[in-house]
Write a protein that holds these residues in place. Sequence first.
Motif, short mmCIF file in Angstrom:
data_model
loop_
_atom_site.label_atom_id
_atom_site.label_comp_id
_atom_site.label_asym_id
_atom_site.label_seq_id
_atom_site.Cartn_x
_atom_site.Cartn_y
_atom_site.Cartn_z
N GLY A 52 -84.42 91.65 22.67
CA GLY A 52 -84.20 93.10 22.73
C GLY A 52 -82.76 93.50 22.98
N GLY A 54 -80.30 93.61 20.97
CA GLY A 54 -79.70 94.37 19.88
C GLY A 54 -79.11 93.51 18.78
N LYS A 55 -79.40 92.22 18.79
CA LYS A 55 -78.81 91.28 17.82
C LYS A 55 -79.20 91.63 16.39
N THR A 56 -80.51 91.79 16.17
CA THR A 56 -80.96 92.09 14.81
C THR A 56 -80.45 93.46 14.36
N THR A 57 -80.36 94.40 15.29
CA THR A 57 -79.83 95.72 14.94
C THR A 57 -78.37 95.60 14.50
N1 LIG Z 1 -86.41 100.82 14.24
C1 LIG Z 1 -86.40 100.89 15.58
N2 LIG Z 1 -86.85 101.98 16.24
C2 LIG Z 1 -86.83 102.04 17.57
N3 LIG Z 1 -86.36 101.08 18.38
C3 LIG Z 1 -85.89 99.98 17.80
C4 LIG Z 1 -85.88 99.81 16.38
N4 LIG Z 1 -85.34 98.59 16.08
C5 LIG Z 1 -85.04 98.04 17.27
N5 LIG Z 1 -85.35 98.85 18.29
C6 LIG Z 1 -85.15 98.58 19.73
O1 LIG Z 1 -83.78 98.26 19.90
C7 LIG Z 1 -83.62 97.20 20.85
C8 LIG Z 1 -82.87 96.04 20.18
O2 LIG Z 1 -83.72 95.45 19.21
P1 LIG Z 1 -83.28 94.22 18.32
O3 LIG Z 1 -84.41 93.91 17.42
O4 LIG Z 1 -81.96 94.51 17.72
O5 LIG Z 1 -83.11 93.09 19.43
P2 LIG Z 1 -82.86 91.53 19.26
O6 LIG Z 1 -81.71 91.20 20.14
O7 LIG Z 1 -82.79 91.18 17.84
O8 LIG Z 1 -84.18 90.93 19.93
P3 LIG Z 1 -85.00 89.59 19.58
O9 LIG Z 1 -84.29 88.49 20.32
O10 LIG Z 1 -86.33 89.85 20.17
O11 LIG Z 1 -85.03 89.40 18.10
C9 LIG Z 1 -85.01 96.85 21.33
O12 LIG Z 1 -85.26 97.54 22.53
C10 LIG Z 1 -85.91 97.36 20.21
O13 LIG Z 1 -87.19 97.72 20.72
#
Ligand SMILES: Nc1ncnc2c1ncn2[C@@H]1O[C@H](COP(=O)(O)OP(=O)(O)OP(=O)(O)O)[C@@H](O)[C@H]1O
Length: 261
Positions: A52, A54-57
């Motif tokens: 969570g 934010g890496k994928t974002t």
């Molecule tokens: N489309 C969306 N709408 C609302 N919230 C989102 C959306 N995409 C991501 N988030 C939120 O943004 C935050 C970052 O999400 P992200 O998927 O970027 O994390 P991550 O670092 O890739 O996590 P992971 O290790 O689980 O893959 C999280 O709290 C997630 O719930």
Amino acid sequence: MAVATTIMHEEQPRVVLSARGLSKGFGAFMAVKNVDLDIEHARVHALIGPNGAGKTTVFNLLTKFLQPTAGSIALLGTDITKLAPDKVARMGLVRSFQISAVFPHLSVLDNVRVALQRPNGLSTQFWLPVSSLDRLNERGDQLIETVGLKRERNMLAADLSYGRKRVLEIATTLALDPKVLLLDEPMAGMGQEDIGAVSNIIREVAKTRAVLMVEHNLSVVADICHQVTVLQRGEILAEGDYATIAQDERVRLAYMGTEEA
Ligand SMILES: Nc1ncnc2c1ncn2[C@@H]1O[C@H](COP(=O)(O)OP(=O)(O)OP(=O)(O)O)[C@@H](O)[C@H]1O
Ligand SMILES: [Mg+2]
């Protein structure tokens, strides 16, 4: 008379992809806050952080699959903040595809040939009969050799193991000859042997291009990444080589109680 000569060979800029003040809100929730990143030529850069973070974002922002709320992104000095994903893919910023992009009913070689004749990274349509792709054999075989799929060259993609499918996916991505290759968890779901093979491929392809990878497996990060950016709650917590960030007390704390701890 002696004339001063300037060597005119084309120099690859050190920073290939950069982001400044990158932010993304989903409604009132800020998933990415004010992130600066510099991805360099011939280096493997890891984006890590707890679930969570934010890496994928960030990955989706950089590849233009998401539009930032604020901030800017530049590819080789060109502002790409407002450009569409297919446009930036043609400019050399290519993300790995999902497995679904591999055609299961085609052989390994035919999958690579289809990728080689694709005009950019996003077209999934192929409109040439496979027989007309023969001229691509040579390049196809080079790529197959690069990723170590020689033994599987004539196998149907559907018959490959999960790990070999991911390797094929990387080969189809390389067919586009990217300047920056972005990989979201390339080792996910792989066994140790495939992780070793894919690590070697990434190390090899990064000799001539920049690679940014989101990776949960910290031993992979330690093994192949030159630079590591740690995200926590959407913000950069630490940056440096693996040895530096591994010693950082804040990074240790961020990982406590998560699966990576
Ligand atoms: N489309 C969306 N709408 C609302 N919230 C989102 C959306 N995409 C991501 N988030 C939120 O943004 C935050 C970052 O999400 P992200 O998927 O970027 O994390 P991550 O670092 O890739 O996590 P992971 O290790 O689980 O893959 C999280 O709290 C997630 O719930
Ligand atoms: Mg993620």
